[in-house]
Structures are given as C-alpha cells and as structure tokens.
Design a protein around this motif. Sequence first.
Motif, PDB file in Angstrom:
ATOM      1  N   VAL B 143       0.815  -1.315   0.120  1.00 26.29           N
ATOM      2  CA  VAL B 143      -0.140   0.081  -0.211  1.00 26.29           C
ATOM      3  C   VAL B 143       0.784   1.211  -0.246  1.00 26.29           C
ATOM      4  O   VAL B 143       0.613   2.297  -0.475  1.00 26.29           O
ATOM      5  N   TRP B 144       1.779   1.023   0.642  1.00 26.61           N
ATOM      6  CA  TRP B 144       2.972   2.327   0.618  1.00 26.61           C
ATOM      7  C   TRP B 144       3.457   2.549  -0.780  1.00 26.61           C
ATOM      8  O   TRP B 144       3.576   3.856  -0.994  1.00 26.61           O
ATOM      9  N   VAL B 146       1.773   2.112  -3.519  1.00 29.12           N
ATOM     10  CA  VAL B 146       0.506   2.762  -4.191  1.00 29.12           C
ATOM     11  C   VAL B 146       0.403   4.138  -3.596  1.00 29.12           C
ATOM     12  O   VAL B 146       0.026   5.104  -4.501  1.00 29.12           O
ATOM     13  N   ALA B 147       0.813   4.477  -2.481  1.00 30.39           N
ATOM     14  CA  ALA B 147       0.834   5.995  -2.125  1.00 30.39           C
ATOM     15  C   ALA B 147       2.048   6.578  -2.585  1.00 30.39           C
ATOM     16  O   ALA B 147       2.520   8.017  -2.142  1.00 30.39           O
ATOM     17  N   GLN B 148       2.970   5.934  -3.387  1.00 34.45           N
ATOM     18  CA  GLN B 148       4.190   6.488  -3.586  1.00 34.45           C
ATOM     19  C   GLN B 148       5.197   7.114  -2.700  1.00 34.45           C
ATOM     20  O   GLN B 148       5.826   7.968  -2.704  1.00 34.45           O
ATOM     21  N   ALA B 149       5.183   6.038  -1.442  1.00 35.33           N
ATOM     22  CA  ALA B 149       5.827   6.281  -0.212  1.00 35.33           C
ATOM     23  C   ALA B 149       6.751   5.326   0.121  1.00 35.33           C
ATOM     24  O   ALA B 149       7.203   4.604  -0.877  1.00 35.33           O
ATOM     25  N   HIS B 150       6.719   5.008   1.258  1.00 35.19           N
ATOM     26  CA  HIS B 150       7.436   3.736   1.862  1.00 35.19           C
ATOM     27  C   HIS B 150       6.958   3.532   3.019  1.00 35.19           C
ATOM     28  O   HIS B 150       6.220   4.257   3.789  1.00 35.19           O
ATOM     29  N   MET B 152       6.108   3.291   7.019  1.00 36.89           N
ATOM     30  CA  MET B 152       6.626   3.927   8.021  1.00 36.89           C
ATOM     31  C   MET B 152       7.702   3.135   8.750  1.00 36.89           C
ATOM     32  O   MET B 152       7.363   2.095   9.175  1.00 36.89           O
ATOM     33  N   SER B 155      12.598   3.166   5.123  1.00 31.19           N
ATOM     34  CA  SER B 155      12.688   4.053   4.060  1.00 31.19           C
ATOM     35  C   SER B 155      14.169   3.720   3.383  1.00 31.19           C
ATOM     36  O   SER B 155      15.225   3.845   4.023  1.00 31.19           O
ATOM     37  N   PRO B 166       7.033  12.858  -5.693  1.00 30.33           N
ATOM     38  CA  PRO B 166       7.885  11.588  -5.803  1.00 30.33           C
ATOM     39  C   PRO B 166       7.854  11.117  -7.168  1.00 30.33           C
ATOM     40  O   PRO B 166       7.244  11.773  -8.087  1.00 30.33           O
TER      41      PRO B 166
END
Lengths: 649, 180
Positions: B143-144, B146-150, B152, B155, B166
């Motif tokens: 899901v991270w 999908v959020a263009q993140a990593h 929590m 990273s 991003p």
Amino acid sequence: MSNGNGNGSDTPQYDVVIVGAGVSGNLIAKQLGLAGKKVLILEAGPAVPDSREQYMENFYLALAKTPESPYPSLAGRIGPGVGTLPNPSEIPTPRATVLSIGAPPDVSHLIQSETAGVSGTTPDNQPEVRQLQFSSTYDRIGGGTAWHWLGSVPRLVPHDLTMKTTYGVFYDWPIEYSEMQTLWGLAESEIGVAASVTQQVPLQAAIGMVYPPGYEYPMGPIPSSVVDQTVSNGVSGMSVPGEGSEGGKEYSVFVTNTPAGRNSEPYQDRRVCAGNTNCIPICPIQAKWDPTVTLGDALNTGNVTVSYQSVAVNIAVDGNNVTQVDYLKWSYDDKGNLQSTPASVTGKIYVSACHAIENAKLLLLSNDQKGIANKSDQVGRNLMDHVLYLAWALAPSQVWGYRGPLATGGIESLRDGEFRTNRAAFRMEIGNEGWNFACGDPYTTTLDFVTGSNGSQLNSGPTRLGGTALVNTLNDRLTRQFRFGLLLEQAPQADNRVTIDQNNTDGLKIPRPHVDYGFDKYTLEGFRVAAETCSAIFQQMGAQEFTQPTVNPYPKDKYPDGKTMGPGDFNYEKKMYHMYGAGHIMGTHRMGTDPCTSVVDATQKSHDVQNLWIVGSGSFPTVATANPTLTIMALAFKSAEAIKAALGA
Amino acid sequence: MTTTPSTGGPSDSVLQDFADMSAALTGFQSSFLRPFLDPTNLSEVFYNFAVAQVGQTAMDNLLAAFRSRKSQTPPLTAQQIADSLLEVTTPTGKESNQAQLAQAVILMWYLGSWYTPAYQTANKQPGQVLQVISSQAYTKSLVWNVAQAHPMGFSAFTFGYWSQPPAGLATFGVNTGGGQ
Ligand SMILES: Cc1cc2nc3c(=O)[nH]c(=O)nc-3n(C[C@H](O)[C@H](O)[C@H](O)COP(=O)(O)OP(=O)(O)OC[C@H]3O[C@@H](n4cnc5c(N)ncnc54)[C@H](O)[C@@H]3O)c2cc1C
Ligand code: SF4
C-alpha cells in the motif's frame, strides 16, 4: 550503592541522586558529571539496549503501531502470538499508553473516568466538561518518553511567560524571557536543532517571537514537505478576524518551518534524517535526538552511574532535608516471576525527574503517604496537556503525505493575541502522515476499498475494487490526505489533579496514579475556535474536510443522533468534539516565587525541602503552545547550575 | 532465485500461479511480487500462511478459478480477471467465500497482515486482523508503494526527498500495461 545504609552513614554515597533517566534526569546528570560531581541515576525501567534492532522488530510486528508499540511491556502488541495488553497490577513499571485510554484499571495504569466527558456548569455558571480522560502517555524505560517524541522544538513567545501581566489570566513565570533565550540556546545545541532564524522572522510581527541578535541554530532547517508547501500556497493572503473587543483586527495565517530535533547534517556522530516518517514511535537510525544520546555523554564523564530496574518509592525527609531515597530493585526469576528487593541510597542533593505524573505520585507517596514538598497543596494539581484537536481533509491535488518526518511545518501565527484573555491559543501542526493519525490509514482506506466497508468515509458507495482500479483509487485518495493537529493551551485548574489510588497498585504493590480531569470555558472556547479555524482554512484551500469525532474502542454512551460517544468525546455548545493527548504532560508541581501557591522556585528547587529539586514540565505554571521538551531542557540547564552552586562547585 | 520447495511444499508452478493471480488482484507486476532473485520469498510465505488459515482446498479452488479465467478466449485483461475473482458487481456482503479469500490475498500483499475472511469470523464481518505476518511482510507491504511512499519506519530514500513530488507510480512496481 547498598542496602539501607542511607540513614546510618554520615557521608552520603553520592553528590547527587537523580530519580529518572529521561530528558531531564540525563541532562542534569551530564552537566553535573562534567563538573566532576558523583551522580547516581535510579531508573525504574529496563536498560537502554545496545542496539535498537529489537525495538524495531517489535514495531514491525505490532498490529497497532502506537507510540508505545516498540517498547517493552507488550503494550501495543495485540493479537495472537504477540501477547495481550499487560495488566498494570502485574508488571513493575506500568505506564500510560494510547491503547489503554479509557480502559478499566486492569488495562489502564492511570485510574480515571471510563466514560465520555460530562458537560455541566460551574457554581458561577460557566460551562465546563468533567470526567474526561487525560490522554497523553509516557514511557518508563531507560531513556524515558522521548524515545518516541516527535522532535518538534519551537520556542515559547514572550507573552507565554507573562499571562497574568499581559492578559490578566493565570500566572507569570518566575523567569525573564531574555534568560530563557540563553537557556534555549543551550538546549538547542544539546539536541542539535535544525532550523533557520530567517525563516522564523515573520513570527516577530505576528506573535513577538524574537531571537538574540546574531543567534543561529546549530544546523540548517529540515526541508518543508510538499504538504507544507501546498498549505502555504493555499492560505496565501488569508487572515482570520479578531474576537470580541479586538473587532477589526485581522490575524494573518501563514506556514512556518518547524524547528526540529532531527539532523539536517551529521551531528554528535549521528546520521542525517532519511525521512523514515516514523519519529513517533521510533527513529530507526537515530537521526532524531533522544535522551539516550545525552545519557551516553553523561556516562562518558566517568562520574555518572545508572541503576536500572530501580523504582523509587519514597523520598525520606527529616525536617527540611531529604535523607535518602528508598527504591525497589526488580527482576524476573527463571520461572518468569517478578521479584523485588528494597534498597536505599544517599546523596547530598536529590532530583526527582520522573515526569509530571510520576513525579507527583512519588512526592505524594513519600513520608508514609503523607506527602512531601507540598505545603502549598499544589503537588499533583494543575495537570495540563496541549490538548490536541485533530482535523483532516483531502486536498484538491496530490500532496503526497506518508513521506518525510511526521511534521515539518505549522501555522504558528495564531499562537498569541488579545483573545488569550478569554480563550486558549493554539499552534497548528501540519501532518506529513496522511490520515494515519486521523483514522489509522493507509490501513482503513485499503480495507474499505477491498472489502466494501467505509471506516475512512471515503467509500460511501460502497465499492469493492481490485487490480489497477484499486491502485488508482487508493493512489488518488492516499496522496491527497493531510491533517492538522492543533496544540491547545490548556488552562491551569486546581481540580485537574493527580492523586494516589490505594485500591489499585502495580506489580510492585505501589499505588497507581488517579487522575481527575476536564476542561473549563477557556479551554473549551479554544476548541470551538480551533475547529472553526481548521474548517475555514480547508475551505480557503479548496480541500474537502472529513473531521469526525472518532469511533471509540471503549464506547459507553450514545449521542442523541445515534453516534456512539466514548472516552475523549465531549459536547460543547451542541457540537460533539473528540480530544487527543499531545503527549505533553505538564503542571503538577508548578514553579513560582510564592511558596504558598507553588511547589518549586525558578531553579525547580522545592520551596519546602532544602536539598530536593523537582524537575520537568510539571514545573510549568502555564503551558502556552510550544511543545515542552526544549523548555524542559532549558530549565534542566538552570537546575544543574543551581545544584552545582549548592554543592559548592 | 526462488527457493526450491521443501518436500510437501507448493511447487514452483503453483507459486508462479499464486504470484500471477496476486498480480492481477493487486494491480502489481508479477515479476515485482515474485522476482527471479527473491531473498524475502514473500509469495511462498503468503501462500503457506493463507493455506494454513483457510485450508488447501479453498486455495486450490481459488487458483483453479484464476487459471480458467486466464486461459479464456478471447483473453481477459488482468483487471477483468481481478473483477471476476472478486465478484465486484455482487453486493458487498453477498460475495462468495472464494471472493473473500481473494480479498484476503490482496490485503496480505497490501498491508502485510492476515485479515480473516468474513466467512471464517464469528460475526461474519470483514476487517478483523489476526497478525502481522512477519517483519518483512510489513517492510515490503504494497500500500505504501500505491501511495508513492514507503512503509513508516522503513525508507530507502534520502534526506529531503519529501520536499519534492515523488517519482511516478510506474516506478513503484505497479502494473501500468493494463495486461498481464
Ligand atoms: C507521542 C509523543 C510525542 C511527543 N513529541 C514531542 C515533541 O515533538 N516535542 C516536544 O517538545 N515534546 C514531545 N513529547 C513530550 C516529551 O516526550 C516529554 O516532554 C519528555 O519525554 C519528558 O521528559 P522527562 O525527562 O521529564 O520525562 P520522561 O522522558 O518520561 O522520563 C522520566 C523517566 O523517569 C523514570 N521513572 C518514572 N518513575 C520512576 C520511579 N518511581 N523511579 C525511578 N524512575 C522512574 C521513567 O522510567 C523515565 O525513564 C512527546 C511525547 C509523546 C508521548
Ligand atoms: S523522519 Fe525518519 S529518519 Fe528522520 S527523524 Fe523521523 S524517523 Fe528518523
């Protein structure tokens, strides 16, 4: 250290005995150790581990990734295979946890109301809400609560120290702003604060924030997130009107980069922040300062010793002097049974640094539970928080949260003004973690679009999705989420109070803290304006607001429209609110010049007991809106100087 | 290289089918979920975990349903396969046990945890979480992406990245081709 030779021996074993190895205790120990004083720290919790790997693993496996989740005691680790929430009556160092807010005493260390807040009026006909849950938490492990602090370190503004003189409410601090500026400078260097004075300059006109000429922070600022930049653009030119007698005045609304206790460049052998977005509950790489850094320095002086698993239970006083501290040294035997041995230790000077609630508890427990340092009857009273109002929205375009430190910016421009005669001010923290705090995302929204539920309010259809449709929908929603966390200035109230509860003890048979808590009109009015301000800003930005009083894990009451009200919920002027704790526990041993109305003096020395210092945010007479730890450290520097002087440096 | 199954474990072809089905359900690339060099071997971990929870037959049937849709002519798109396995047009709460298992597969990949399918719970409600499957299941949860993140706390990015937008979704392993 020895068993019970305290009273008999003439020569104290240490120059200074400090209770609590957190922010305050470690900093005072370091300063005294550097000055060649022999110091013992008694720390209730387990030792600081050699590496944070085990704490990280605990965090990864925790279902509820609450602030306490990485740390020992199993709290936050629920579900098969990882244990259940511990019963505080069975463990040696229970502490207040997020998962236990509003829970009964077999889960909650703090004994307090389990219902929603009760709205009523005071005898002089002012609105109030009582029986609220005190919702801020703390840890009891080597290093203390700031293992999981966020690291925001804004300074107070000048009027914060002169509320009585300037606005005619509450108390003045017994310290001048100019002295605090010097002390904050020391604290900023200890932490390694990343910030730029130039970026703070607009706050001078807005709220009087001033720095001494030529002052610079130890390192450059942490870059502002895309979320901050979007809010900043969105509120460009915005102002909110003054209230009441201030009619006609406009308060400008703008975003400021937040001074941060995390590295923008290598400092003290620690790395640069990599934006793990995890400062609460644990920074994986220690780019964020935490008290174990200062503890390491203290130990390196060669003059400081720590005794872990040592819970202070009594500060013994003879006349106006502390004679020894009694404590219980605990361990688990091979079969997993909790054992403890009583011991005591002597020093010339004693420092209680257990944090606001446990400080009050220890003082009240002492002297056969008759209490010490309490001629003012203020010990345990005026318990305060920066009560947190949370508001969340979808931005009109992507802001890409879930990236970077949890907060890098805020709206500071509303932290001071004449309205403080009537209601609480607030600072607005901008969150970089989407709706993680707001509704447990990205979990909740994912579950919604996969299973057809609507816990996030974003799947009202409802639809169930998979494949690329799921990716695109979630990407759109998650990358537009953001929130404000408003830190409200809570009024000091004598009836917001920590006492000791004889009927509920911990695993060492020590009575636990009982808390009575609520809001007066000053705080409630702050809440009302906080909610209105958030809505106005969302509207100005074209963002869609989704703020809700939360669904509570321990619902007790029904709201008239069928909504469930539980711990943390309350009504004010026909509107339902939910309050959170900011983690800022303050006010239980307030400082002042008058021994009849305050517990400690400006150096945090007890008015009543000659050789006892009581330190931490419990000393704050008023709380204003700045996160407390910078000021806790500033005051600790001042205490350390006073202690050195008293020892005859 | 993916590990050879121990005796009695799923065969390579079953695991490849599981990865291909997971790809269709999650919208990610199969080669991202089960790369050639796969030190974490999550596809096998997830397959085994799910089988332990719902039984071999339920998993076999779901995979069989996937294979039959995959071999259909004219060929279905990955999206059509996902929609069909998930029965997205069926009113929520009325979808089959098999579709609920398909949901649980998505949730394993996206959230790293096992969410008990509603049909197996006492009150027949979805969303009840049993456990985080492993620390790697968390640090690799999708899901991270999908959020263009990593995730929590985990990273691989570097200082200051959060002040810029991003990289595009395509760089996060999602399937942008529309097909397999
Ligand atoms: C989620 C969260 C986020 C936060 N974020 C921020 C932030 O961004 N900025 C900020 O300024 N502040 C923040 N804080 C607040 C900050 O963590 C506290 O202000 C700070 O830790 C207080 O320091 P202390 O030394 O007084 O107490 P603590 O850190 O709590 O240390 C007290 C120590 O005393 C020990 N102790 C307790 N009882 C006994 C006993 N009887 N005997 C022996 N030892 C004892 C405890 O084990 C502990 O180690 C946050 C707090 C939380 C919970
Ligand atoms: S953002 Fe990450 S690396 Fe930076 S301080 Fe917070 S947890 Fe540490």
